[in-house]
Design a protein around this motif. Structure first.
Motif, PDB file in Angstrom:
ATOM      1  N   LEU A   1     -10.653  36.323   1.704  1.00  0.00           N
ATOM      2  CA  LEU A   1      -9.608  36.523   0.699  1.00  0.00           C
ATOM      3  C   LEU A   1      -9.378  38.015   0.435  1.00  0.00           C
ATOM      4  O   LEU A   1      -8.230  38.473   0.283  1.00  0.00           O
ATOM      5  N   VAL A   2     -10.472  38.777   0.396  1.00  0.00           N
ATOM      6  CA  VAL A   2     -10.357  40.226   0.158  1.00  0.00           C
ATOM      7  C   VAL A   2      -9.576  40.895   1.290  1.00  0.00           C
ATOM      8  O   VAL A   2      -8.747  41.786   1.058  1.00  0.00           O
ATOM      9  N   ILE A   3      -9.808  40.432   2.522  1.00  0.00           N
ATOM     10  CA  ILE A   3      -9.059  40.996   3.661  1.00  0.00           C
ATOM     11  C   ILE A   3      -7.574  40.673   3.536  1.00  0.00           C
ATOM     12  O   ILE A   3      -6.708  41.514   3.806  1.00  0.00           O
ATOM     13  N   LEU A   4      -7.278  39.433   3.082  1.00  0.00           N
ATOM     14  CA  LEU A   4      -5.865  39.075   2.897  1.00  0.00           C
ATOM     15  C   LEU A   4      -5.221  39.911   1.799  1.00  0.00           C
ATOM     16  O   LEU A   4      -4.054  40.297   1.880  1.00  0.00           O
ATOM     17  N   TRP A   5      -5.986  40.214   0.752  1.00  0.00           N
ATOM     18  CA  TRP A   5      -5.449  40.992  -0.369  1.00  0.00           C
ATOM     19  C   TRP A   5      -5.276  42.465  -0.015  1.00  0.00           C
ATOM     20  O   TRP A   5      -4.264  43.078  -0.286  1.00  0.00           O
ATOM     21  N   PHE A   6      -6.361  43.038   0.545  1.00  0.00           N
ATOM     22  CA  PHE A   6      -6.400  44.503   0.704  1.00  0.00           C
ATOM     23  C   PHE A   6      -6.379  44.991   2.154  1.00  0.00           C
ATOM     24  O   PHE A   6      -6.433  46.197   2.390  1.00  0.00           O
ATOM     25  N   GLY A   7      -6.354  44.050   3.117  1.00  0.00           N
ATOM     26  CA  GLY A   7      -6.430  44.475   4.507  1.00  0.00           C
ATOM     27  C   GLY A   7      -7.859  44.849   4.864  1.00  0.00           C
ATOM     28  O   GLY A   7      -8.817  44.390   4.228  1.00  0.00           O
ATOM     29  N   ILE A   8      -8.017  45.712   5.867  1.00  0.00           N
ATOM     30  CA  ILE A   8      -9.366  46.072   6.315  1.00  0.00           C
ATOM     31  C   ILE A   8      -9.660  47.540   6.011  1.00  0.00           C
ATOM     32  O   ILE A   8     -10.560  48.126   6.597  1.00  0.00           O
ATOM     33  N   GLY A   9      -8.917  48.127   5.089  1.00  0.00           N
ATOM     34  CA  GLY A   9      -9.102  49.542   4.761  1.00  0.00           C
ATOM     35  C   GLY A   9     -10.219  49.775   3.760  1.00  0.00           C
ATOM     36  O   GLY A   9     -11.047  48.896   3.478  1.00  0.00           O
ATOM     37  N   GLU A  10     -10.212  50.969   3.183  1.00  0.00           N
ATOM     38  CA  GLU A  10     -11.261  51.372   2.253  1.00  0.00           C
ATOM     39  C   GLU A  10     -11.288  50.513   0.993  1.00  0.00           C
ATOM     40  O   GLU A  10     -12.346  50.221   0.452  1.00  0.00           O
ATOM     41  N   THR A  11     -10.103  50.114   0.536  1.00  0.00           N
ATOM     42  CA  THR A  11     -10.027  49.361  -0.721  1.00  0.00           C
ATOM     43  C   THR A  11     -10.839  48.068  -0.645  1.00  0.00           C
ATOM     44  O   THR A  11     -11.552  47.712  -1.589  1.00  0.00           O
ATOM     45  N   ALA A  12     -10.746  47.372   0.477  1.00  0.00           N
ATOM     46  CA  ALA A  12     -11.479  46.106   0.625  1.00  0.00           C
ATOM     47  C   ALA A  12     -12.982  46.347   0.556  1.00  0.00           C
ATOM     48  O   ALA A  12     -13.718  45.595  -0.099  1.00  0.00           O
TER      49      ALA A  12
ATOM     50  N   THR B   1     -24.200  44.814   0.019  1.00  0.00           N
ATOM     51  CA  THR B   1     -22.779  44.512   0.181  1.00  0.00           C
ATOM     52  C   THR B   1     -22.125  45.476   1.151  1.00  0.00           C
ATOM     53  O   THR B   1     -21.280  45.091   1.963  1.00  0.00           O
ATOM     54  N   LEU B   2     -22.544  46.735   1.059  1.00  0.00           N
ATOM     55  CA  LEU B   2     -21.918  47.735   1.937  1.00  0.00           C
ATOM     56  C   LEU B   2     -22.199  47.442   3.408  1.00  0.00           C
ATOM     57  O   LEU B   2     -21.334  47.631   4.266  1.00  0.00           O
ATOM     58  N   ILE B   3     -23.426  46.981   3.696  1.00  0.00           N
ATOM     59  CA  ILE B   3     -23.768  46.663   5.088  1.00  0.00           C
ATOM     60  C   ILE B   3     -22.768  45.657   5.649  1.00  0.00           C
ATOM     61  O   ILE B   3     -22.239  45.814   6.750  1.00  0.00           O
ATOM     62  N   VAL B   4     -22.497  44.607   4.848  1.00  0.00           N
ATOM     63  CA  VAL B   4     -21.556  43.576   5.310  1.00  0.00           C
ATOM     64  C   VAL B   4     -20.136  44.132   5.355  1.00  0.00           C
ATOM     65  O   VAL B   4     -19.404  43.914   6.322  1.00  0.00           O
ATOM     66  N   ALA B   5     -19.764  44.885   4.313  1.00  0.00           N
ATOM     67  CA  ALA B   5     -18.386  45.395   4.237  1.00  0.00           C
ATOM     68  C   ALA B   5     -18.070  46.324   5.405  1.00  0.00           C
ATOM     69  O   ALA B   5     -16.943  46.322   5.921  1.00  0.00           O
ATOM     70  N   GLU B   6     -19.062  47.097   5.833  1.00  0.00           N
ATOM     71  CA  GLU B   6     -18.796  48.067   6.904  1.00  0.00           C
ATOM     72  C   GLU B   6     -18.772  47.436   8.293  1.00  0.00           C
ATOM     73  O   GLU B   6     -18.490  48.118   9.270  1.00  0.00           O
ATOM     74  N   THR B   7     -19.103  46.155   8.359  1.00  0.00           N
ATOM     75  CA  THR B   7     -18.944  45.477   9.649  1.00  0.00           C
ATOM     76  C   THR B   7     -17.528  44.930   9.814  1.00  0.00           C
ATOM     77  O   THR B   7     -17.194  44.368  10.842  1.00  0.00           O
TER      78      THR B   7
END
Length: 259
Positions: A115-126, A195-201
């Motif tokens: 859902l976060v990817i749909l909202w914010f894409g794959i950029g820094e905001t997500a 969370t960052l580990i997962v987010a940065e993948t």
């Protein structure tokens, strides 16, 4: 026995188990009990680490990851602290907000990635948004718990002595809740890196997670392990910083003064 007891009581005692693990790991890898493709030896991992230190990539990725983490911590921690204070001191606010927040808390924040990817894409905001979700609830819950745990008799006594409004919060409520808030901060720091580990993948082009995923593409297991160790090191440094803050801010408390 005397030497053993002396070693166990020394300031270096916490390092003994990690050193034993490293030596065992090195020997098992060196004598072929563990395949280097499965888990490279510590020396190979150190060599991979030196290569990214020498070309300057490591510090760049650490800077990017740290920036994402602490922006998320500032936003999520700030909102969590504010709502914890409001719900802790106001019965009405607690009735209106806490139930909804508890429902949201029970949703695993990493399950929101699609859902976060749909909202914010794959950029820094997500990525920052996921960190915000990760740190929000530990600080909110512990701030609320800390304020609710203050002895009502103590608050009444402070009011008898004329403390009201901001003075009451500054001299009674905040000091009373501070130990719980700082425990929340320590939990939040752990969730922050997790969370960052997962987010940065998620299609990252910079950061430690990107370094690990890029190494995976080239079958560089040594660099993947080194990236994981960097996360562990950053997490440990963050926890030590929180403990230092805890001892500084709670030095008036006899239980912390002994440490």
């Amino acid at each position: 026995m005397g030497l053993l007891n002396k070693l166990l009581r020394s300031r270096f005692a916490p390092a003994f188990v990690p050193l034993l693990i490293l030596v065992t790991w090195q020997l098992l890898g060196q004598f072929g009990f563990i395949s280097s493709r499965t888990l490279p030896t510590p020396l190979k991992v150190a060599e991979a680490g030196l290569s990214v230190i020498e070309n300057g990539q490591l510090f760049h990725h650490i800077f990017i990851s740290s920036r994402r983490s602490f922006i998320g911590l500032a936003i999520g921690g700030g909102i969590g602290f504010l709502l914890g204070v409001i719900n802790g001191v106001s019965y009405t606010a607690n009735r209106l907000l806490d139930s909804t927040l508890q429902m949201v808390r029970n949703i695993p924040h990493l399950a929101l990635i699609p859902l976060v990817i749909l909202w914010f894409g794959i950029g820094e905001t997500a990525k920052i948004f996921l960190v915000v979700l990760g740190v929000f609830f530990p600080i909110y819950m512990n701030t609320l718990h800390g304020i609710r745990s203050i002895d009502p008799g103590l608050v009444e006594m402070a009011k008898v002595y004329g403390l009201r409004g901001f003075s009451l919060y500054r001299h009674v409520i905040m000091p009373g809740a501070l130990s719980s808030i700082l425990v929340g901060l320590r939990f939040a720091l752990g969730f922050m890196w997790l969370t960052l580990i997962v987010a940065e993948t998620i299609a990252a082009s910079e950061g430690i997670g990107f370094m690990a995923m890029d190494a995976r593409e080239f079958m560089r297991t040594d660099l993947v392990v080194f990236s994981i160790l960097i996360y562990a090191l950053l997490g440990k440094l963050s926890d030590n910083a929180a403990k230092w803050l805890e001892y500084r801010l709670l030095k008036w408390n006899p239980n912390y003064a002994k440490l």
